[in-house]
Design an enzyme around this catalytic site. Structure first.
Site, PDB file in Angstrom:
ATOM      1  N   GLN A 160       0.854  -1.185   0.000  1.00 33.34           N
ATOM      2  CA  GLN A 160       0.000   0.000   0.000  1.00 33.34           C
ATOM      3  C   GLN A 160       0.894   1.241   0.000  1.00 33.34           C
ATOM      4  O   GLN A 160       1.506   1.571   1.010  1.00 33.34           O
ATOM      5  CB  GLN A 160      -0.933  -0.001   1.228  1.00 33.34           C
ATOM      6  CG  GLN A 160      -1.980  -1.098   1.180  1.00 33.34           C
ATOM      7  CD  GLN A 160      -2.719  -1.265   2.500  1.00 33.34           C
ATOM      8  OE1 GLN A 160      -2.108  -1.284   3.561  1.00 33.34           O
ATOM      9  NE2 GLN A 160      -4.027  -1.397   2.444  1.00 33.34           N
TER      10      GLN A 160
ATOM     11  N   ASP B 287     -11.333   6.884   4.461  1.00 30.49           N
ATOM     12  CA  ASP B 287     -10.540   5.933   5.225  1.00 30.49           C
ATOM     13  C   ASP B 287      -9.200   6.542   5.634  1.00 30.49           C
ATOM     14  O   ASP B 287      -8.530   7.189   4.831  1.00 30.49           O
ATOM     15  CB  ASP B 287     -10.305   4.671   4.384  1.00 30.49           C
ATOM     16  CG  ASP B 287      -9.492   3.638   5.119  1.00 30.49           C
ATOM     17  OD1 ASP B 287     -10.016   3.061   6.087  1.00 30.49           O
ATOM     18  OD2 ASP B 287      -8.322   3.420   4.725  1.00 30.49           O
TER      19      ASP B 287
ATOM     20  N   GLU C 165     -13.195   8.484   9.028  1.00 29.48           N
ATOM     21  CA  GLU C 165     -12.657   7.429   9.884  1.00 29.48           C
ATOM     22  C   GLU C 165     -11.466   8.026  10.634  1.00 29.48           C
ATOM     23  O   GLU C 165     -10.344   8.075  10.129  1.00 29.48           O
ATOM     24  CB  GLU C 165     -12.214   6.215   9.064  1.00 29.48           C
ATOM     25  CG  GLU C 165     -11.873   5.019   9.936  1.00 29.48           C
ATOM     26  CD  GLU C 165     -10.558   4.336   9.583  1.00 29.48           C
ATOM     27  OE1 GLU C 165     -10.240   3.327  10.234  1.00 29.48           O
ATOM     28  OE2 GLU C 165      -9.844   4.815   8.696  1.00 29.48           O
TER      29      GLU C 165
END
Length: 602
Positions: A229, A261, A303
């Site tokens: 990632q 996110d 989030e």
């Protein structure tokens, strides 16, 4: 002669926000060309928005509090676990609606490499659904039917990073400088080493370090979460422009709520912890403005898994709002702490903190989600009771794994770090309550916790299967892809056999009764006054709510034993669950019992 006033909604909205939009964009990037491209992109995305979605935008502009209605109830599902595919989910909308759900959170479903997906949070294409789940056309068809049923749809937007197999990453690996500049690439380890001095590790045991060597590019790349990632570089305006377009593309498929996110991580600065930097709030405000101009019926859900003083700023201000909703993570983990300790003093303090916030702040409340439970508690407050952070975290971990005498809980650890004593917890709500033992007390605890969830102001969301008391799925241990990630313990397939017998279920009818009461009683209104009451019993939490002539006393016994709450309320109340009239002076309560007592003054 005065200029003709435009009637085009896009032009009206852009004109209303253009001054702020230009100011904060150019202050961040000092690039007029990039700003002009951003505005052209907004216009293009508006032109691609379907008329049915524009009608929804118009209706929600006229009713900006539409998502705060007290009958709003959320459900979080994995498409593959619930319906197999998006079409399968659509086929089960009758069940969703019958369960009172009108907010559906579809967990990550965009294309990501199967063996390097992090549960779908390593996106390789933001405009393509995972082929195993369906297509973008299937997603649009699902959202259309959801809208016909007054069900809002939420989807995750992973904006901090991409998969290392994303088109941008592939081009960066091939040496294209333009695409390397969309990430954080370095020729050697000098600068990454400086970052490591101040930046905490997200997963110190499963993915240590914040950088990864990319052999294809012969360079080091920033990877805060997992090596596959790659963190995006929002110092580059092209990244913001293209990621905003990706977000609006999803909105144009009918998505009503964009879950941002890992939003606190998105701005990186050397010699800082790369968390909650001021520029993060500028970026979120720009996303908010983009949505207001193109699709004002869409909400942003942040989030932000941090303590309250760091969470609240993500709401923004009245004049410059950022997120419409935030997760109430501290209340969630404090709730489970209260279960383990049978001591309600910390949860009362947490409720007082939340109740003191402006009423326009909307939290998304939950007992558990797809992720683990981390023990981010107020240890300064607990210190006065002789509780130290590391030993207490170990106690909580042991309790919810069933290793403490008296505990019926059956969970597993996630990302255990013995060095820091910082393990997190996994398990379904029912299993964490102890329902694998089959005891009546565990069932009562499960129902009481849901009643507490529904008592809080904000949007309650239930993880799919919790409405049926679904237990842990231990089969993940035998899956070579999932076995290293204990979060799959509570991500099992939905039990449709149990759903077909839901009226005979020990949990489902009880929760539906509570949800219907919440939807109908004035005291549960979003604008109700809220407070906590003295109970003169450390195991009992009492919450008051008042709205439009109705007062509610919600009382929860977190003890495994009989307890008495001394509320000193001498009026006569009606028990909403039984219809019984009673005094609320002294309440004798069964283990894990709760009461919803109402007094109507009209």
């Amino acid at each position: 002669m005065s200029a003709k006033k435009t009637t085009d909604p896009f032009e009206q909205r852009l004109k209303a926000h253009e001054a702020e939009l230009h100011q904060i964009y150019t202050e961040l990037y000092h690039d007029e060309n990039a700003y002009n491209y951003f505005c052209e992109m907004l216009k293009r995305m508006y032109s691609e928005r379907r008329s049915c979605l524009k009608d929804i935008d118009k209706a929600r502009e006229a009713d900006p509090g539409w998502y705060k209605r007290q009958d709003r109830l959320g459900m979080q599902i994995y498409t593959q676990c619930f319906g197999g595919t998006l079409k399968g989910v659509q086929e089960h909308l009758d069940y969703i609606q019958e369960s009172g759900v009108n907010y559906l959170h579809l967990m990550p479903l965009l294309e990501s490499p199967k063996e390097k997906s992090d549960g779908g949070y390593a996106v390789s294409d933001f405009r393509k659904v995972n082929p195993e789940l369906g297509t973008m056309e299937d997603l649009a068809a699902l959202t259309d039917e959801c809208h016909e049923r007054d069900v809002a749809v939420c989807i995750d937007f992973v904006m901090n990073h991409t998969s290392d197999e994303h088109e941008w990453a592939r081009k960066a690996k091939a040496g294209e400088v333009e695409y390397q500049q969309r990430y954080f690439f370095y020729d050697n380890w000098d600068i990454p080493t400086l970052y490591e001095e101040t930046v905490p590790q997200v997963f110190p045991t499963t993915a240590p370090g914040n950088f990864t060597w990319c052999a294809e590019a012969n360079k080091v790349v920033m990877t805060f979460f997992y090596p596959f990632q790659w963190d995006l570089n929002y110092c580059n305006p092209t990244v913001l422009n293209d990621m905003t377009e990706n977000m609006l593309y999803l909105c144009n498929q009918g998505i009503d709520v964009i879950r941002l996110d890992a939003v606190p991580y998105i701005w990186k600065a050397l010699h800082t912890d790369c968390r909650n930097q001021p520029q993060v709030h500028t970026l979120v405000r720009l996303l908010n403005l983009a949505a207001q101009v193109v699709c004002p019926g869409v909400l942003l859900l942040g989030e932000v898994v941090m303590e309250p003083d760091k969470v609240v700023p993500y709401f923004g201000t009245t004049d410059s709002p950022e997120c419409h909703m935030l997760y109430n993570v501290t209340t969630m983990c404090t709730t489970w702490h209260t279960v383990a300790t049978q001591d309600a003093r910390l949860i009362r303090r947490q409720m007082d903190t939340v109740f003191a916030l402006p009423s326009q702040y909307t939290f998304l409340n939950y007992l558990r989600c797809h992720d683990d439970i981390g023990w981010g508690l107020d240890y300064q407050f607990l210190k006065q009771f002789g509780i130290s952070e590391v030993p207490h975290k170990k106690f909580l971990s042991d309790y919810f794994c069933g290793h403490v005498f008296g505990s019926e809980s059956r969970g597993e650890l996630y990302n255990d770090d013995p060095r820091l004593g910082d393990a997190r917890q996994c398990g379904t709500t029912a299993s964490l309550c102890g329902m694998e033992t089959g005891s009546e007390a565990s069932r009562q605890l499960d129902i009481m916790l849901h009643a507490f969830l529904l008592t809080q102001s904000g949007l309650p969301i239930i993880y799919s299967g919790d409405e049926l008391g679904q237990l842990n799925d231990y089969s993940y241990h035998n899956d070579p892809i999932k076995c290293e990630d204990s979060r799959y313990l509570h991500r099992g397939n939905f039990d449709w056999n149990a759903a077909e017998k839901r009226d005979e279920n020990s949990i489902y009818p009880a929760l539906r009764k509570l949800e219907k009461l919440r939807a109908s009683e004035p005291a549960f209104h979003a604008d109700a006054d809220t407070w906590t009451l003295d109970t003169f019993n450390d195991s009992i939490l009492a919450i008051g709510r008042y709205y439009n002539g109705e007062k509610l006393l919600a009382v929860f016994n977190f003890s495994r034993d009989w307890q008495t709450a001394h509320l000193n309320q001498y009026e006569t109340y009606e028990d909403l669950l039984t219809g019984e009239e009673m005094s609320a002076n002294s309440l004798h309560m069964w283990p894990y019992e709760f009461r919803w007592l109402v007094k109507r003054y009209n």
